[in-house]
Design a protein around this motif. Structure first.
Motif, PDB file in Angstrom:
ATOM      1  N   ALA A   9       0.626  -1.181   0.091  1.00 27.17           N
ATOM      2  CA  ALA A   9       0.015   0.114   0.055  1.00 27.17           C
ATOM      3  C   ALA A   9       1.005   1.418  -0.188  1.00 27.17           C
ATOM      4  N   ILE A  10       1.037   2.265  -0.594  1.00 21.16           N
ATOM      5  CA  ILE A  10       1.003   3.434  -0.687  1.00 21.16           C
ATOM      6  C   ILE A  10       0.687   4.325   0.557  1.00 21.16           C
ATOM      7  N   LYS A  11       1.778   5.225   1.060  1.00 22.21           N
ATOM      8  CA  LYS A  11       1.419   5.346   2.648  1.00 22.21           C
ATOM      9  C   LYS A  11       0.941   7.131   0.718  1.00 22.21           C
ATOM     10  N   ASP A  12       0.640   8.047   2.246  1.00 22.57           N
ATOM     11  CA  ASP A  12      -0.110   9.519   1.739  1.00 22.57           C
ATOM     12  C   ASP A  12       0.945  10.254   1.327  1.00 22.57           C
ATOM     13  N   PHE A  13       1.897   9.765   1.511  1.00 22.89           N
ATOM     14  CA  PHE A  13       3.554  11.122   1.430  1.00 22.89           C
ATOM     15  C   PHE A  13       4.424  10.482   0.487  1.00 22.89           C
ATOM     16  N   ILE A  14       4.944  10.743   0.156  1.00 19.73           N
ATOM     17  CA  ILE A  14       6.758   9.888  -0.359  1.00 19.73           C
ATOM     18  C   ILE A  14       8.267  11.194   0.047  1.00 19.73           C
ATOM     19  N   VAL A  15       8.971  10.575   0.319  1.00 23.61           N
ATOM     20  CA  VAL A  15       9.701  11.383   0.635  1.00 23.61           C
ATOM     21  C   VAL A  15      11.589  10.999  -0.323  1.00 23.61           C
ATOM     22  N   ILE A  16      11.579  11.880  -0.826  1.00 25.46           N
ATOM     23  CA  ILE A  16      12.697  11.401  -1.419  1.00 25.46           C
ATOM     24  C   ILE A  16      13.391  12.529  -0.692  1.00 25.46           C
ATOM     25  N   TYR A  17      15.070  11.943  -0.478  1.00 25.14           N
ATOM     26  CA  TYR A  17      16.277  12.565  -0.458  1.00 25.14           C
ATOM     27  C   TYR A  17      17.115  13.184  -1.276  1.00 25.14           C
ATOM     28  N   SER A  24      15.728  17.564   1.069  1.00 18.88           N
ATOM     29  CA  SER A  24      14.156  16.476   1.277  1.00 18.88           C
ATOM     30  C   SER A  24      13.375  17.150   0.515  1.00 18.88           C
ATOM     31  N   VAL A  25      12.785  16.558  -0.689  1.00 13.89           N
ATOM     32  CA  VAL A  25      11.222  16.877  -0.851  1.00 13.89           C
ATOM     33  C   VAL A  25      10.537  15.456  -0.835  1.00 13.89           C
ATOM     34  N   ILE A  26       9.091  16.545  -0.451  1.00 14.77           N
ATOM     35  CA  ILE A  26       8.135  15.535   0.570  1.00 14.77           C
ATOM     36  C   ILE A  26       6.457  15.740  -0.334  1.00 14.77           C
ATOM     37  N   VAL A  27       6.813  14.283  -1.120  1.00 15.27           N
ATOM     38  CA  VAL A  27       4.967  14.517  -2.218  1.00 15.27           C
ATOM     39  C   VAL A  27       4.502  14.317  -1.262  1.00 15.27           C
ATOM     40  N   PHE A  28       3.053  15.178  -1.271  1.00 15.87           N
ATOM     41  CA  PHE A  28       2.256  13.942   0.002  1.00 15.87           C
ATOM     42  C   PHE A  28       0.814  14.486  -1.221  1.00 15.87           C
ATOM     43  N   MET A  29      -0.046  13.223  -0.650  1.00 12.28           N
ATOM     44  CA  MET A  29      -1.707  12.917  -1.827  1.00 12.28           C
ATOM     45  C   MET A  29      -2.781  13.117  -1.006  1.00 12.28           C
ATOM     46  N   GLY A  30      -2.962  14.186  -1.437  1.00 14.96           N
ATOM     47  CA  GLY A  30      -4.375  14.010  -0.999  1.00 14.96           C
ATOM     48  C   GLY A  30      -4.642  14.349   0.906  1.00 14.96           C
ATOM     49  N   SER A  31      -3.278  14.638   1.611  1.00 17.72           N
ATOM     50  CA  SER A  31      -3.430  15.314   2.870  1.00 17.72           C
ATOM     51  C   SER A  31      -3.861  16.332   3.245  1.00 17.72           C
TER      52      SER A  31
END
Length: 142
Positions: A9-17, A24-31
């Motif tokens: 399952a994919i969380k509602d966010f992705i952390v890209i260091y 860091s770039v943090i992608v939030f989806m529907g949060s």
């Protein structure tokens, strides 16, 4: 009989260091805003960076948008990408990649990339890196 791999399952966010720039770039989806602030504090962002001015700015920017890129808290170099929902359709992926490009610009500005470099190879490699990292998670493939 071989077992099928269970899709994670994919969380509602992705952390890209991005180690080379220590950002860091943090992608939030529907949060929600509260969730974004909570995760930021858990990831080490000082809660004082989430000023009322920053919160109001976030609310104003996301009110009618489908995607937004901004600093993750007041005067923080980390980049927040907010998407209204997790991408599933091509147009939603296009929005994600559009916002990734804004993240590249944000990093380039904060790290003083050469503004007159017409080739912009560092920005192209950075975009490729962010694109690959987010796609590995969303497509669930290395």
């Amino acid at each position: 009989m071989a077992r099928k791999k269970k899709k994670q399952a994919i969380k509602d966010f992705i952390v890209i260091y991005v180690p080379i720039y220590r950002i860091s770039v943090i992608v939030f989806m529907g949060s929600s805003l509260n969730r974004i602030i909570k995760i930021g504090i858990e990831k080490g962002i000082n809660k004082e960076r989430f000023t009322n001015e920053w919160k109001n700015w976030f609310i104003a920017e996301t009110e009618k948008a489908i995607g937004v890129t901004l600093e993750y808290g007041n005067d923080n170099k980390d980049v927040l990408i907010w998407l209204k929902e997790k991408p599933e359709k091509l147009s939603q992926y296009a929005t994600l990649y559009h916002e990734l490009y804004h993240a590249v610009d944000h990093i380039a500005d904060s790290r003083a990339f050469n503004p007159v470099d017409k080739i912009s190879e560092p920005k192209a490699y950075l975009f490729e890196y962010l694109f690959t990292k987010v796609s590995e998670v969303l497509w669930n493939r290395p």
